[in-house]
Scaffold this active site. Structure first.
Site, PDB file in Angstrom:
ATOM      1  N   GLU A   1      29.492  49.686   0.257  1.00 57.46           N
ATOM      2  CA  GLU A   1      29.930  50.409   1.460  1.00 57.46           C
ATOM      3  C   GLU A   1      30.293  51.814   1.003  1.00 57.46           C
ATOM      4  O   GLU A   1      31.334  52.033   0.381  1.00 57.46           O
ATOM      5  CB  GLU A   1      31.139  49.730   2.105  1.00 57.46           C
ATOM      6  CG  GLU A   1      31.600  50.433   3.364  1.00 57.46           C
ATOM      7  CD  GLU A   1      32.930  49.938   3.894  1.00 57.46           C
ATOM      8  OE1 GLU A   1      33.343  50.409   4.965  1.00 57.46           O
ATOM      9  OE2 GLU A   1      33.568  49.092   3.231  1.00 57.46           O
TER      10      GLU A   1
ATOM     11  N   CYS B   1      36.353  56.201   6.447  1.00 64.57           N
ATOM     12  CA  CYS B   1      34.894  56.319   6.494  1.00 64.57           C
ATOM     13  C   CYS B   1      34.359  56.347   7.921  1.00 64.57           C
ATOM     14  O   CYS B   1      33.212  56.718   8.141  1.00 64.57           O
ATOM     15  CB  CYS B   1      34.246  55.182   5.707  1.00 64.57           C
ATOM     16  SG  CYS B   1      34.684  53.536   6.281  1.00 64.57           S
TER      17      CYS B   1
END
Length: 345
Positions: free
Chosen positions: A246, A280
């Site tokens: 990720e 994020c």
């Protein structure tokens, strides 16, 4: 404050270099953590390997029961976890306590339920007298590397699914924010069989690299930046390890002329600046249609200016400090370049 590593069910002091852990609001050290030595990294992986056979054969209901106990303990110790997370990361204390702790406990409860629903799917009969089906088996030792923006939450996201599926784990939190993961280690040592979960602290080059490259690791999970992801892929390719990456990204917000401006501004104020924007999924880029552009800039400027900035425990604070001086200087650089580009004094 001193915290210990968790290796093979025992809380042990690190044998590597000592790193200072800072409170980002003050820049002062709040803990000194000795990172894992290369030998301790090896010991952690070997402990996870040795525990894999027994844990992978543990009935899902028993794995689920331990995950539920872990969730209960995190909830019971929520104020202590939140206080430590806030101090170490710069998060406003109410956000750490009221937003993150319940969500972290819920992650472990979710995967406790998931552990009991991993059924094989019938694929069909392709040869006479035979039935083909899918069987789901754990892969082995999972090495997980967590970031600094949501340390305890990321530990939950990485450990929950791995343990529920019958894998064993070695978790390395960020060297900047290891404290809540090491606090979690104390509970894990009580609840789980030795070696099922191991937590080691240290820097990427000295601890993360030997962990990822260890031949006993079968899968690597990373949440981090793109450059680190590239290094993980190169290391994993040598041993044909599975990877879950990720990596960093940018979340654009597209605003059309007929958008509800009040809702847009409210949403961006919340989701663009939560956790000081260190997220994020932060709403960090806005593309506005011509007719609404000027109003959006004006209204959002007023809304952003109303965010209360301060230390983690200040009353009503909405935004705490950035994680480090380096990050603050990086963000300030963006602002300086924007001012230069727009000729703003």
């Amino acid at each position: 404050m001193q915290k210990k590593l968790l290796i093979n069910g025992r809380l042990v002091a690190g044998q590597g270099d000592v790193e200072e852990v800072l409170n980002p609001a003050t820049g002062k050290a709040i803990a000194r953590i000795a990172e894992a030595s290369t030998g301790q990294v090896d010991a952690a992986v070997k402990a996870a390997e040795a525990a894999f056979d027994g844990w992978s054969r543990t009935p899902p209901k028993d794995r689920a029961a331990l995950l539920l106990k872990l969730a209960d303990r995190i909830e019971a110790d929520g104020p202590a976890f939140a206080s430590l997370e806030s101090q170490n990361c710069g998060k406003p204390l109410p956000a750490a306590l009221n937003d993150e702790i319940p969500a972290i406990a819920d992650v472990f409860r979710f995967f406790a339920g998931a552990a009991r629903t991993m059924t094989g799917a019938i694929a069909g009969e392709y040869l006479a007298g035979y039935t083909s089906m899918i069987r789901r088996d754990p892969v082995g030792v999972v090495a997980s590397i967590a970031p600094w923006n949501y340390p305890l939450m990321m530990a939950a996201w990485k450990l929950g699914p791995a343990l529920a599926a019958g894998n064993t784990a070695v978790l390395k939190p960020s060297e900047q924010t290891p404290l809540t993961a090491l606090m979690l280690a104390e509970i894990l040592a009580e609840l789980f069989p030795p070696g099922v979960v191991n937590i080691i602290a240290g820097r990427g080059e000295t601890v993360g690299a030997p962990l990822v490259g260890h031949p006993g690791v079968r899968m690597v999970s990373l949440t981090g930046d793109v450059a680190t992801g590239e290094k993980i892929l190169k290391a994993a390719a040598k041993g044909i390890k599975r990877t879950h990456l990720e990596l960093g990204g940018k979340a654009p917000v597209i605003v059309f002329d007929d958008a509800n401006l009040e809702e847009v501004v409210s949403g961006v104020r919340t989701f663009g600046y939560y956790n000081a924007g260190q997220d994020c999924t932060a709403a960090c880029r806005l593309y506005a249609a011509p007719k609404i552009y000027d109003r959006l800039v004006a209204d959002l400027s007023i809304a952003a200016a109303s965010i209360k900035v301060g230390k983690q425990q200040d009353h009503g604070v909405e935004m705490g400090p950035l994680i480090s001086k380096q990050q603050r200087e990086r963000v300030a650089g963006f602002v300086d370049r924007a001012r230069t580009a727009k000729h703003i004094e």
